[in-house]
Write a protein that holds these residues in place. Structure first.
Motif, PDB file in Angstrom:
ATOM      1  N   TRP A   1       0.774  -0.799   0.117  1.00 16.51           N
ATOM      2  CA  TRP A   1       0.289   0.366  -0.021  1.00 16.51           C
ATOM      3  C   TRP A   1       1.031   1.292   0.421  1.00 16.51           C
ATOM      4  O   TRP A   1       1.999   1.725   1.009  1.00 16.51           O
ATOM      5  CB  TRP A   1      -0.547  -0.067   1.171  1.00 16.51           C
ATOM      6  N   VAL A   2       0.601   2.091  -1.552  1.00 17.87           N
ATOM      7  CA  VAL A   2       1.793   3.593  -1.331  1.00 17.87           C
ATOM      8  C   VAL A   2       1.539   4.139  -0.086  1.00 17.87           C
ATOM      9  O   VAL A   2       0.069   4.403  -0.118  1.00 17.87           O
ATOM     10  CB  VAL A   2       1.328   3.364  -3.130  1.00 17.87           C
ATOM     11  N   PRO A   3       2.582   4.347   0.582  1.00 21.49           N
ATOM     12  CA  PRO A   3       2.421   5.093   1.501  1.00 21.49           C
ATOM     13  C   PRO A   3       1.675   6.811   0.867  1.00 21.49           C
ATOM     14  O   PRO A   3       1.979   7.284  -0.422  1.00 21.49           O
ATOM     15  CB  PRO A   3       3.769   5.906   2.507  1.00 21.49           C
ATOM     16  N   GLY A   4       1.461   7.467   1.668  1.00 20.23           N
ATOM     17  CA  GLY A   4       1.006   9.235   1.248  1.00 20.23           C
ATOM     18  C   GLY A   4       0.198   9.449   2.111  1.00 20.23           C
ATOM     19  O   GLY A   4      -0.837   9.219   3.448  1.00 20.23           O
ATOM     20  N   GLU A   5      -1.001  10.664   2.104  1.00 19.89           N
ATOM     21  CA  GLU A   5      -1.576  11.588   3.365  1.00 19.89           C
ATOM     22  C   GLU A   5      -2.826  11.290   3.480  1.00 19.89           C
ATOM     23  O   GLU A   5      -3.353  10.568   2.109  1.00 19.89           O
ATOM     24  CB  GLU A   5      -2.075  12.873   3.192  1.00 19.89           C
ATOM     25  N   HIS A   6      -3.305  10.417   4.838  1.00 20.52           N
ATOM     26  CA  HIS A   6      -3.975   9.284   5.149  1.00 20.52           C
ATOM     27  C   HIS A   6      -4.819   8.143   4.505  1.00 20.52           C
ATOM     28  O   HIS A   6      -5.196   7.174   4.382  1.00 20.52           O
ATOM     29  CB  HIS A   6      -5.449  10.013   4.581  1.00 20.52           C
ATOM     30  N   LYS A   7      -3.483   7.681   4.115  1.00 23.49           N
ATOM     31  CA  LYS A   7      -3.269   6.093   2.890  1.00 23.49           C
ATOM     32  C   LYS A   7      -2.923   5.250   4.747  1.00 23.49           C
ATOM     33  O   LYS A   7      -4.186   4.313   4.507  1.00 23.49           O
ATOM     34  CB  LYS A   7      -1.996   6.229   2.254  1.00 23.49           C
ATOM     35  N   THR A   8      -2.744   5.703   5.626  1.00 29.78           N
ATOM     36  CA  THR A   8      -2.614   4.558   6.485  1.00 29.78           C
ATOM     37  C   THR A   8      -3.979   4.457   7.223  1.00 29.78           C
ATOM     38  O   THR A   8      -5.269   3.298   7.177  1.00 29.78           O
ATOM     39  CB  THR A   8      -1.937   4.663   7.748  1.00 29.78           C
ATOM     40  N   GLY A   9      -4.386   5.709   6.751  1.00 28.99           N
ATOM     41  CA  GLY A   9      -5.806   5.118   7.838  1.00 28.99           C
ATOM     42  C   GLY A   9      -7.042   4.904   6.503  1.00 28.99           C
ATOM     43  O   GLY A   9      -7.091   4.015   7.302  1.00 28.99           O
ATOM     44  N   GLN A  10      -7.056   5.034   5.225  1.00 32.37           N
ATOM     45  CA  GLN A  10      -7.870   4.027   4.323  1.00 32.37           C
ATOM     46  C   GLN A  10      -7.653   3.567   4.734  1.00 32.37           C
ATOM     47  O   GLN A  10      -8.412   1.939   4.382  1.00 32.37           O
ATOM     48  CB  GLN A  10      -7.384   5.079   2.802  1.00 32.37           C
ATOM     49  N   TRP A  11      -6.653   2.679   4.877  1.00 27.85           N
ATOM     50  CA  TRP A  11      -6.019   1.174   4.521  1.00 27.85           C
ATOM     51  C   TRP A  11      -6.695   0.356   6.283  1.00 27.85           C
ATOM     52  O   TRP A  11      -7.347  -0.915   5.497  1.00 27.85           O
ATOM     53  CB  TRP A  11      -4.388   0.925   4.799  1.00 27.85           C
ATOM     54  N   LEU A  12      -7.057   0.634   6.800  1.00 27.66           N
ATOM     55  CA  LEU A  12      -7.658  -0.024   8.356  1.00 27.66           C
ATOM     56  C   LEU A  12      -8.857   0.920   7.659  1.00 27.66           C
ATOM     57  O   LEU A  12      -9.402  -0.553   8.047  1.00 27.66           O
ATOM     58  CB  LEU A  12      -7.384   0.847   9.024  1.00 27.66           C
TER      59      LEU A  12
ATOM     60  N   GLY B   1       3.319  -0.809   5.787  1.00 26.28           N
ATOM     61  CA  GLY B   1       2.846  -2.058   7.805  1.00 26.28           C
ATOM     62  C   GLY B   1       1.485  -1.622   7.787  1.00 26.28           C
ATOM     63  O   GLY B   1       0.395  -2.100   6.891  1.00 26.28           O
ATOM     64  N   HIS B   2       1.513  -2.190   8.956  1.00 28.05           N
ATOM     65  CA  HIS B   2       0.628  -3.052   9.115  1.00 28.05           C
ATOM     66  C   HIS B   2      -0.289  -3.478   8.797  1.00 28.05           C
ATOM     67  O   HIS B   2      -1.713  -3.667   7.939  1.00 28.05           O
ATOM     68  CB  HIS B   2      -0.678  -0.776   9.760  1.00 28.05           C
ATOM     69  N   SER B   3       0.682  -4.741   8.708  1.00 23.38           N
ATOM     70  CA  SER B   3      -0.739  -6.015   8.393  1.00 23.38           C
ATOM     71  C   SER B   3      -1.190  -6.071   9.047  1.00 23.38           C
ATOM     72  O   SER B   3      -0.460  -6.253  10.585  1.00 23.38           O
ATOM     73  CB  SER B   3       0.201  -7.030   7.900  1.00 23.38           C
ATOM     74  N   LEU B   4      -2.644  -7.146   9.021  1.00 23.86           N
ATOM     75  CA  LEU B   4      -2.934  -7.041  10.041  1.00 23.86           C
ATOM     76  C   LEU B   4      -4.572  -7.509   9.587  1.00 23.86           C
ATOM     77  O   LEU B   4      -4.855  -8.468   9.009  1.00 23.86           O
ATOM     78  CB  LEU B   4      -4.407  -5.560  10.090  1.00 23.86           C
ATOM     79  N   LEU B   5      -5.165  -8.691  10.727  1.00 24.05           N
ATOM     80  CA  LEU B   5      -6.673  -9.047  10.751  1.00 24.05           C
ATOM     81  C   LEU B   5      -8.091  -8.573  11.393  1.00 24.05           C
ATOM     82  O   LEU B   5      -7.471  -7.810  13.050  1.00 24.05           O
ATOM     83  CB  LEU B   5      -5.973 -10.583  11.524  1.00 24.05           C
ATOM     84  N   ALA B   6      -8.465  -8.389  10.004  1.00 24.82           N
ATOM     85  CA  ALA B   6     -10.125  -7.425  11.261  1.00 24.82           C
ATOM     86  C   ALA B   6     -11.275  -8.787  10.800  1.00 24.82           C
ATOM     87  O   ALA B   6     -11.241  -9.621  10.135  1.00 24.82           O
ATOM     88  CB  ALA B   6     -10.726  -6.791  10.165  1.00 24.82           C
ATOM     89  N   SER B   7     -11.937  -8.492  11.997  1.00 28.46           N
ATOM     90  CA  SER B   7     -12.640  -9.827  12.304  1.00 28.46           C
ATOM     91  C   SER B   7     -14.033  -9.567  11.777  1.00 28.46           C
ATOM     92  O   SER B   7     -14.019  -8.025  10.923  1.00 28.46           O
ATOM     93  CB  SER B   7     -13.401 -10.126  13.822  1.00 28.46           C
ATOM     94  N   PRO B   8     -14.780 -10.446  11.408  1.00 28.92           N
ATOM     95  CA  PRO B   8     -16.095 -10.228  10.461  1.00 28.92           C
ATOM     96  C   PRO B   8     -17.354  -8.931  10.973  1.00 28.92           C
ATOM     97  O   PRO B   8     -17.735  -8.353  10.579  1.00 28.92           O
ATOM     98  CB  PRO B   8     -17.003 -11.334  10.705  1.00 28.92           C
TER      99      PRO B   8
END
Length: 267
Positions: free
Chosen positions: A176-187, A213-220
């Protein structure tokens, strides 16, 4: 079922990337994981996709994928990773996810269909979109996994197609390419795809500085149950059929949908 997320810091040294995956797979197997998922471009990565990608590309039965299959076989766990695959165009490759079983057999492959032509990037200059938009799902130990790659996350139709095809876990392998708001959008987008489809989303991502970064697991329910932060590493997480069933009982949205696109007839 226990699965693992491998957050890499891949570069252009294919051998070093494979060695890192081997170490992470060994750790995941020791921790009881049945599958490990690695990011997009796990075997070859640069800050900008350029002409070196088609040059580095190999077929799915080439040396790089044979090495990935050997890692799966050596540690006795399934493995999903992003590779650069040769295409019919010598100037463009495919951005391909491959899934190998515990015996090293190829379970599935998925060529990314939504290329990152945004924010000044032009992935399609050197990468061809996958010719098929059919959802790619494979089964392991009674759990069905659907494959997505990075920018696909912004297109909810693919996640819905995968869920309709029976996927219970979406593997969103990304850089996921970094940038403004990008981490928040990723999550937010990973959580949204989980909530709206009643699935787990397991999203391994490349580490900074190439990615967020911020590899994650999101529950249902959209709860971020694991977040690997910014450093390379591996984390084992739990997938619960009971949790899936509970959420789908509370929110039976597949049966309640009223806007369902018509499917083309097959002659």
């Amino acid at each position: 079922m226990r699965i693992a997320l491998g957050q890499l810091e891949s570069g252009t040294d294919v051998g070093a990337n494979l060695a890192a995956m081997d170490r992470f797979a060994e750790a995941a197997a020791r921790d009881g994981a049945r599958l490990i998922a690695f990011p997009e471009y796990a075997t070859y990565e640069k800050k900008i996709v350029d002409a070196s990608y088609p040059e580095a590309a190999e077929p799915v039965d080439g040396p790089v994928c044979r090495a990935l299959a050997a890692i799966a076989r050596r540690h006795g766990l399934a493995l999903v990773a992003g590779t650069v695959e040769t295409s019919g165009d010598r100037d463009r490759a495919y951005n391909t996810l491959v899934a190998f079983g515990r015996g090293g057999e190829l379970l599935a492959s998925y060529r990314k269909i939504h290329l990152f032509d945004a924010q000044g990037y032009g992935e399609s200059r050197f990468i061809s979109p996958g010719p098929s938009t059919a959802p790619v799902v494979f089964a392991l130990d009674g759990v069905r996994f659907g494959l997505m790659t990075c920018y696909d996350l912004r297109f909810p139709e693919l996640a819905r197609e995968l869920a309709d095809a029976g996927a219970e876990v979406l593997l969103v392998c990304s850089s996921w390419v970094p940038g403004e708001h990008k981490t928040g959008q990723w999550l937010a987008l990973n959580a949204a795809r989980a909530i709206e489809n009643g699935v787990y989303v397991a999203a391994p991502c490349q580490a900074p500085p190439i990615s967020v970064g911020h590899s994650l697991l999101a529950s249902p329910m959209g709860v971020i149950e694991a977040d690997l932060g910014l450093e390379p590493g591996v984390r084992t997480v739990e997938i619960s059929h009971a949790a899936l069933a509970s959420v789908r009982e509370q929110f039976p949205t597949p049966e309640q949908r009223r806007l369902v696109p018509p499917r083309p007839s097959v002659s």
